[in-house]
Design a protein around this motif. Sequence first.
Motif, short mmCIF file in Angstrom:
data_model
loop_
_atom_site.label_atom_id
_atom_site.label_comp_id
_atom_site.label_asym_id
_atom_site.label_seq_id
_atom_site.Cartn_x
_atom_site.Cartn_y
_atom_site.Cartn_z
N ALA A 1 2.90 39.97 -2.53
CA ALA A 1 1.85 40.58 -1.71
C ALA A 1 1.79 39.93 -0.33
N ARG A 2 1.95 38.61 -0.30
CA ARG A 2 1.92 37.91 0.99
C ARG A 2 3.11 38.32 1.86
N ALA A 3 4.30 38.44 1.25
CA ALA A 3 5.48 38.88 2.00
C ALA A 3 5.27 40.28 2.55
N MET A 4 4.66 41.14 1.75
CA MET A 4 4.36 42.49 2.23
C MET A 4 3.46 42.44 3.45
N ASN B 1 3.17 40.02 5.55
CA ASN B 1 3.94 39.47 6.66
C ASN B 1 4.76 40.55 7.36
N PHE B 2 5.28 41.49 6.59
CA PHE B 2 6.24 42.44 7.14
C PHE B 2 5.73 43.88 7.14
N GLY B 3 4.42 44.02 7.26
CA GLY B 3 3.85 45.32 7.58
C GLY B 3 3.71 46.31 6.45
N LEU B 4 3.77 45.85 5.20
CA LEU B 4 3.63 46.76 4.07
C LEU B 4 2.31 46.52 3.35
N THR B 5 1.75 47.58 2.77
CA THR B 5 0.43 47.47 2.16
C THR B 5 0.36 48.03 0.75
N ASP B 6 1.31 48.86 0.36
CA ASP B 6 1.21 49.61 -0.89
C ASP B 6 2.00 48.92 -2.00
#
Length: 285
Positions: free
Chosen positions: A51-54, A56-61
Amino acid sequence: MSGADETDAERDETDAAAGSDADPQADRSPRRKPVVVVVEPETPGNVGTIARAMKNFGLTDLKLVDPPELAEDGEAYGFAGHAREDVLPNADEVTFDEVVANYHTVGTTAITGEDDRSHERYPFKTPAELRASLKTVDAPTAIVFGREGRGLNNDELSRLDEVCSIPADDDYPVLNLGQAATVLLYELRELTVDETQLPDTEVTRAPESDVERFHGFFDEFLDATGQREHVREKNALLMRRLLGRAHPTEREVHSLLGTFRKANAKLEHADHLAAKYDEPVYPKE
């Protein structure tokens, strides 16, 4: 055909004609960002890391297949950083069948087939190759990660559309689940991140007049060191090539100008004192 039908047909023709003159980019929606799916994660901390990596790189789903309990005071939220505010609490629990039915799917694996005899795991793309491939299409896409210990099995991979593998040392190619997700999402950032915290990387090269002034100072410096002429010429050319490749900024060149101006002044003063007091000058080769 009735009058009402004729009116409807004429309206359709008018709308079509208007549409032909419209900007084809005007109604085009932004590229859809991939969703991230984790199949049967065993460790809440890895879910938090993903979730944290998401985040960081603009992802939410984030979508989870048969996840463990993710308590708000547990390690998933502890590892999630700011993703604990949105990505993690909004994660959906889904089935593998739902993912396959609704998305273009990319399965991830560390163990690949070396040739086309392994249809489930070959051919595969590296993250960079996957980025290039996805960049050319706009489709609802799911990046699917497997279990910590076993990853995705062959039956699951056979139901997915593409396979991606991160190049790693052949002796130990298996990455931690959270690490693998971070590496892959980093490589896909061009598709998911509009702006980063990094400053503009374009460099404005210093004016050539300043660069030439520097080379003049450097020539004086080489001459003051007493090197033989052919050595000075070689070193002067070396510096010209080095600075040419570096594309120095105006500030950088001005700093070098100041440094060599002072160095040359000190060398000139040393020569003056040596002549005044009949001392040997800086030893020459």
